[in-house]
Design an enzyme around this catalytic site. Sequence first.
Site, PDB file in Angstrom:
ATOM      1  N   CYS A 148       0.873  -1.182   0.000  1.00 24.32           N
ATOM      2  CA  CYS A 148       0.000   0.000   0.000  1.00 24.32           C
ATOM      3  C   CYS A 148       0.908   1.229   0.000  1.00 24.32           C
ATOM      4  O   CYS A 148       2.120   1.108   0.215  1.00 24.32           O
ATOM      5  CB  CYS A 148      -0.863  -0.011   1.254  1.00 24.32           C
ATOM      6  SG  CYS A 148       0.124   0.049   2.758  1.00 24.32           S
ATOM      7  N   GLU A 263      -0.036  -0.377  16.114  1.00 27.22           N
ATOM      8  CA  GLU A 263      -0.840   0.793  15.707  1.00 27.22           C
ATOM      9  C   GLU A 263      -1.801   1.177  16.836  1.00 27.22           C
ATOM     10  O   GLU A 263      -1.911   2.348  17.202  1.00 27.22           O
ATOM     11  CB  GLU A 263      -1.643   0.465  14.442  1.00 27.22           C
ATOM     12  CG  GLU A 263      -2.564   1.607  14.031  1.00 27.22           C
ATOM     13  CD  GLU A 263      -3.629   1.182  13.026  1.00 27.22           C
ATOM     14  OE1 GLU A 263      -3.310   0.430  12.096  1.00 27.22           O
ATOM     15  OE2 GLU A 263      -4.787   1.607  13.188  1.00 27.22           O
ATOM     16  N   THR A 299      -7.057   0.524  11.614  1.00 25.95           N
ATOM     17  CA  THR A 299      -7.206   0.782  10.174  1.00 25.95           C
ATOM     18  C   THR A 299      -7.345  -0.485   9.333  1.00 25.95           C
ATOM     19  O   THR A 299      -7.960  -0.463   8.274  1.00 25.95           O
ATOM     20  CB  THR A 299      -5.992   1.573   9.646  1.00 25.95           C
ATOM     21  OG1 THR A 299      -4.804   0.863  10.001  1.00 25.95           O
ATOM     22  CG2 THR A 299      -5.946   2.973  10.187  1.00 25.95           C
ATOM     23  N   CYS A 328      -8.951   1.720   6.607  1.00 24.90           N
ATOM     24  CA  CYS A 328      -8.092   2.086   5.478  1.00 24.90           C
ATOM     25  C   CYS A 328      -8.697   1.541   4.183  1.00 24.90           C
ATOM     26  O   CYS A 328      -8.937   0.335   4.060  1.00 24.90           O
ATOM     27  CB  CYS A 328      -6.705   1.499   5.715  1.00 24.90           C
ATOM     28  SG  CYS A 328      -5.655   1.574   4.270  1.00 24.90           S
ATOM     29  N   SER A 356       1.279 -10.004  10.343  1.00 24.63           N
ATOM     30  CA  SER A 356       0.637  -8.842   9.722  1.00 24.63           C
ATOM     31  C   SER A 356      -0.882  -8.928   9.902  1.00 24.63           C
ATOM     32  O   SER A 356      -1.526  -9.880   9.446  1.00 24.63           O
ATOM     33  CB  SER A 356       0.997  -8.807   8.232  1.00 24.63           C
ATOM     34  OG  SER A 356       0.031  -8.085   7.518  1.00 24.63           O
TER      35      SER A 356
HETATM   36  S1  SF4 Z   1      -3.195   2.382   7.147  1.00 26.44           S
HETATM   37 FE1  SF4 Z   1      -3.499   1.501   5.114  1.00 26.44          FE
HETATM   38  S2  SF4 Z   1      -2.171   2.699   3.763  1.00 26.44           S
HETATM   39 FE2  SF4 Z   1      -1.495   3.062   5.864  1.00 26.44          FE
HETATM   40  S3  SF4 Z   1       0.143   1.558   6.230  1.00 26.44           S
HETATM   41 FE3  SF4 Z   1      -1.766   0.674   6.998  1.00 26.44          FE
HETATM   42  S4  SF4 Z   1      -2.534  -0.523   5.274  1.00 26.44           S
HETATM   43 FE4  SF4 Z   1      -1.024   0.883   4.428  1.00 26.44          FE
END
Ligand code: SF4
Length: 416
Positions: A148, A263, A299, A328, A356
């Site tokens: 991405c 995150e 996300t 996302c 992941s």
């Molecule tokens: S939020 Fe979406 S665009 Fe950003 S790193 Fe994660 S997967 Fe990739």
Amino acid sequence: MHSSIQSPPRTRSRRFGSIRKVMRARGKRSRMARRVGVDITKSPTHVGRITRMRAGSVPGTFRTAGMMSLFYRDPARDAPRTASPPREREARLRASAVVVSVEPAMMECDGKRIGDRVATRPGSTQGGQGPDSTEDMQVKIASSRGFCFGVEDAIELAEEAVKTHGPGRVVALGPVIHNRQVVERLEREGLGQTGDLDAIDPSQALLIRSHGASPETFEQARRRGLDVVDATCVLVKRAQEVVRQLHEEGYHVVMIGDPEHPEVRGVIGYAPDVTVIDRDTDLEEALPYRERLGIVAQTTHSPEHVAGVIARILCRPYREVKIVNTLCLEVTRRQEAAIQLAREVDVMFVLGGLHSANTQELARLCREVGCETYHLETWEQFDPVMVKGKSVAGITAGASTPESVITEFARNLEAL
Ligand code: SF4
């Protein structure tokens, strides 16, 4: 003898007064409907379904997408507190009972009935339906897959930082992305990695990975005088900003996500006392009653999962619930493409780091469609038994998987 009850004739001003009242009420209602996007008097089931559709179909990129607000009010709770005739009271009680009774259905809905997107393909089985050989193996690759823009930016920034500061002079706080091959390549080029900020020498630069970090981490780096290279994805930054704003507006912030994911650990640092809700979280225990809730999501989660959790939350008596769509679109597109492909093939290979989150979610969605699915990092983990009896194989990959891994896998599969 006939008797009839006649209303006294209305005066002109009384009639216009009531017309004005009705028009004002209609105007208010349509303004509210425009803002909310759903009928606020509908059940949590309806609201959950609309939320899923919104989350999965916001046009354009999320950089330009605005906040999506949604308020649900229980009509019974908002009714004036005057004694009402028995029939009316009964109707109100029934309305409340509907709200309570949908909860088990909601839980069943989580990822299934709400998620029409992942409805099991007709006649699907876990086993293959093709011939007992791989001679005619056809390989299809998902239209949206792999890197991405957030991951590409993070890798580019890491490479530039190593060039600028020199090999061994830049240290990432955790793996830059969740892909072993890419991380090992960057290490060979001179990027260091640690899980402990205090282990970084003040002469070295600190690289914040695409998952971002909490304000405390940035503050700690500043106190230690470290040069910071911030590779946080813009969409993660937006989620951090939304959490801060919701808290400032007086909402109790709820984040739907994995509490161990980097995150999520970073995002929840932008407001005190954020409640994180995972797949198996018991809402009764985790989410005490608060007047106003502000909800965001990790996300990389799927709209189906997020909508399912939101529907469960709406079954509880919160006076106001504000949902901001932080999903996302890059991930959502990969999910759509993977689901589409999983419906057409006998076996799916989902390539990407085993840790992941977005790759795990892709594999979960493909399995949910009813397709036999393998989550592998590279061709090295492939076993011919995986395609025994299959004639069409599908390949997709998470947002941190390089195209080279996908191409190599497809080539080897075709050559079997
Ligand atoms: S939020 Fe979406 S665009 Fe950003 S790193 Fe994660 S997967 Fe990739």
